[in-house]
Design a protein around this motif. Sequence first.
Motif, short mmCIF file in Angstrom:
data_model
loop_
_atom_site.label_atom_id
_atom_site.label_comp_id
_atom_site.label_asym_id
_atom_site.label_seq_id
_atom_site.Cartn_x
_atom_site.Cartn_y
_atom_site.Cartn_z
N GLN A 1 -8.94 67.36 7.72
CA GLN A 1 -8.58 66.02 7.27
C GLN A 1 -9.85 65.21 7.07
OE1 GLN A 1 -6.47 62.92 9.89
NE2 GLN A 1 -4.79 63.82 8.70
N VAL A 2 -10.01 64.63 5.88
CA VAL A 2 -11.19 63.85 5.52
C VAL A 2 -10.72 62.50 5.01
CG1 VAL A 2 -13.28 63.76 4.11
CG2 VAL A 2 -12.41 65.97 4.91
N ASP A 3 -11.35 61.40 5.50
CA ASP A 3 -10.97 60.08 5.03
C ASP A 3 -12.11 59.46 4.22
OD1 ASP A 3 -12.83 58.75 6.80
OD2 ASP A 3 -11.38 59.06 8.42
N SER A 4 -11.79 58.33 3.62
CA SER A 4 -12.74 57.68 2.72
C SER A 4 -13.94 57.09 3.44
CB SER A 4 -12.02 56.58 1.92
OG SER A 4 -11.42 55.65 2.80
N ARG A 5 -13.91 56.97 4.76
CA ARG A 5 -15.04 56.47 5.52
C ARG A 5 -16.00 57.58 5.93
NH1 ARG A 5 -11.92 53.05 10.07
NH2 ARG A 5 -11.10 55.17 10.36
N GLY A 6 -15.64 58.83 5.60
CA GLY A 6 -16.49 59.96 5.95
C GLY A 6 -16.08 60.66 7.23
N GLY A 7 -15.02 60.23 7.84
CA GLY A 7 -14.55 60.89 9.05
C GLY A 7 -13.92 62.25 8.74
N VAL A 8 -14.19 63.21 9.62
CA VAL A 8 -13.66 64.57 9.46
C VAL A 8 -12.93 64.96 10.73
CG1 VAL A 8 -14.20 66.99 9.04
CG2 VAL A 8 -15.51 65.19 7.87
N ASP A 9 -11.70 65.36 10.59
CA ASP A 9 -10.90 65.83 11.73
C ASP A 9 -10.39 67.24 11.41
OD1 ASP A 9 -11.22 63.39 13.00
OD2 ASP A 9 -9.39 62.54 12.11
N TRP A 10 -10.40 68.08 12.44
CA TRP A 10 -9.84 69.43 12.31
C TRP A 10 -8.47 69.45 12.98
CZ3 TRP A 10 -12.49 72.71 9.29
CH2 TRP A 10 -13.84 72.44 9.08
N LEU A 11 -7.56 70.11 12.35
CA LEU A 11 -6.21 70.14 12.89
C LEU A 11 -5.61 71.54 12.75
CD1 LEU A 11 -4.18 69.98 10.12
CD2 LEU A 11 -5.17 67.69 10.13
N ILE A 12 -4.69 71.84 13.64
CA ILE A 12 -3.99 73.11 13.60
C ILE A 12 -2.60 72.92 14.19
CG2 ILE A 12 -4.94 73.87 15.84
CD1 ILE A 12 -4.88 76.75 14.68
N THR A 13 -1.64 73.58 13.61
CA THR A 13 -0.25 73.53 14.06
C THR A 13 0.25 74.95 14.24
OG1 THR A 13 0.21 71.44 12.95
CG2 THR A 13 2.10 72.84 13.47
N GLY A 14 0.92 75.21 15.35
CA GLY A 14 1.59 76.48 15.59
C GLY A 14 3.03 76.23 15.97
N ALA A 15 3.93 77.07 15.49
CA ALA A 15 5.34 76.81 15.73
C ALA A 15 6.12 78.11 15.77
CB ALA A 15 5.91 75.90 14.64
N VAL A 16 7.23 78.06 16.48
CA VAL A 16 8.22 79.14 16.48
C VAL A 16 9.57 78.50 16.18
CG1 VAL A 16 8.51 78.95 18.99
CG2 VAL A 16 9.27 81.02 17.80
N ARG A 17 10.35 79.18 15.33
CA ARG A 17 11.60 78.61 14.84
C ARG A 17 12.73 79.60 15.06
NH1 ARG A 17 11.31 76.53 8.84
NH2 ARG A 17 10.07 74.97 9.96
N TRP A 18 13.85 79.09 15.58
CA TRP A 18 15.06 79.90 15.78
C TRP A 18 16.11 79.41 14.80
CZ3 TRP A 18 12.14 77.91 19.79
CH2 TRP A 18 11.57 78.84 20.65
N ALA A 19 16.53 80.26 13.91
CA ALA A 19 17.57 79.91 12.94
C ALA A 19 18.93 80.22 13.53
CB ALA A 19 17.37 80.68 11.63
N PHE A 20 19.90 79.42 13.21
CA PHE A 20 21.26 79.64 13.68
C PHE A 20 21.94 80.70 12.83
CE2 PHE A 20 20.21 75.80 15.78
CZ PHE A 20 20.99 75.77 16.94
N PRO A 21 22.92 81.45 13.39
CA PRO A 21 23.50 82.58 12.66
C PRO A 21 24.02 82.23 11.28
CG PRO A 21 24.21 82.61 14.94
CD PRO A 21 23.48 81.31 14.74
N GLN A 22 24.66 81.09 11.14
CA GLN A 22 25.24 80.77 9.84
C GLN A 22 24.18 80.45 8.80
OE1 GLN A 22 25.54 79.07 12.61
NE2 GLN A 22 25.40 76.86 12.33
N ARG A 23 22.95 80.25 9.25
CA ARG A 23 21.86 80.00 8.31
C ARG A 23 20.70 80.93 8.63
NH1 ARG A 23 25.48 77.67 6.50
NH2 ARG A 23 25.64 75.49 5.86
N SER A 24 21.00 82.19 9.02
CA SER A 24 19.96 83.08 9.52
C SER A 24 18.88 83.38 8.50
CB SER A 24 20.58 84.41 9.99
OG SER A 24 21.24 85.03 8.92
N ARG A 25 19.26 83.42 7.17
CA ARG A 25 18.26 83.73 6.16
C ARG A 25 17.78 82.49 5.44
NH1 ARG A 25 15.94 88.15 7.16
NH2 ARG A 25 15.21 88.21 5.01
#
Length: 336
Positions: free
Chosen positions: A291-315
């Motif tokens: 993430q870079v802003d107009s003032r020159g700031g730099v941020d590093w980011l990361i997201t990790g996730a696990v998702r469980w789908a319900f049977p009626q919407r398994s795919r």
Amino acid sequence: MQAHRVAQARPASRTISPCGRRRRRAASPAAIGLVALCSARAGAAADRVEPARRAELAALASAQPARPMPLPPSPPRRGPGPRAAPAPRTQAPAAANLSTFLELRDDYVSRGSGGFFNATVIRGDYAFDRSFSLRADVPLAVVSGLEGRREVGIGDVLIRPLVRVIGTPRYAFVLGSDLILDSATRRALGSGKNQVAPLVQAYVRVARPARLGLQLQHAVSFGGDPRRDDIQTSMVRPFAIVELPRGFWVSPDQSFQFNHRGAPRVVSTSVLEVGAELSERVQVYVDPGIQVDSRGGVDWLITGAVRWAFPQRSRGRAVAAAPAQGAAAGATAAGE
């Protein structure tokens, strides 16, 4: 004399005298006995010779090469049969299907000033059908400042209804709005303002496994802490979703956020999502980005996730994963 010579000339077994018939009958049992005796002796001699003969025959048999088994007759050649009809091609899914799932996500932002922001988000999407869904995000946030002081608590809760207005195998058009509540238990964990952020998403399938998308969103704050600055931001977010073999997918995601009332004026966030289906009901993904802003700031980011789908919407895979900058910047979360 002639009769006597004739009689002498005949063989003895052919005697014609009256006594000769009796002698013949009496001699027949004796002859039979003699023949039997000779046969017995010959049989005994043959028995003495038979083992050696059998051994010799066995030796000869073993010395002969084995006779190959006759090959089965080859089936008669047939001409080419009728060609099977090709399997009907399944229709491609809609460019954007809403789905029902439960997700546990962690958003981490490393700030250039030395602090960090981390939010563990419980996300739930309920799809009434493939064209209407309702989402809720509840974050448990941790923030660390310059002096190492940490604050922990509930962040801003997000509620999002989504309606798919158009849904075809190639095109999709989705309308919705984010409602962000000023529910943070600590000042540093939220924006301090309630926000409403209507959004528009458009999708086009350029190939069977690839989709391009564009999201436009505008957020306006209301209520909340009067000591905090008002929020008025706009966001343009182009992205793509490419499905790979074996249940993998990649999603490059680029967003530009424009702040109309404060600094920084422009924030650019680049994310590359990589995900995989572990089963028909479980998916995982990770989103590294910068993430870079107009003032020159730099941020590093990361997201990790696990998702469980319900049977009626398994795919039913969700349309896209939410980038982490929404929670970090305290603005609208650009979701699926």
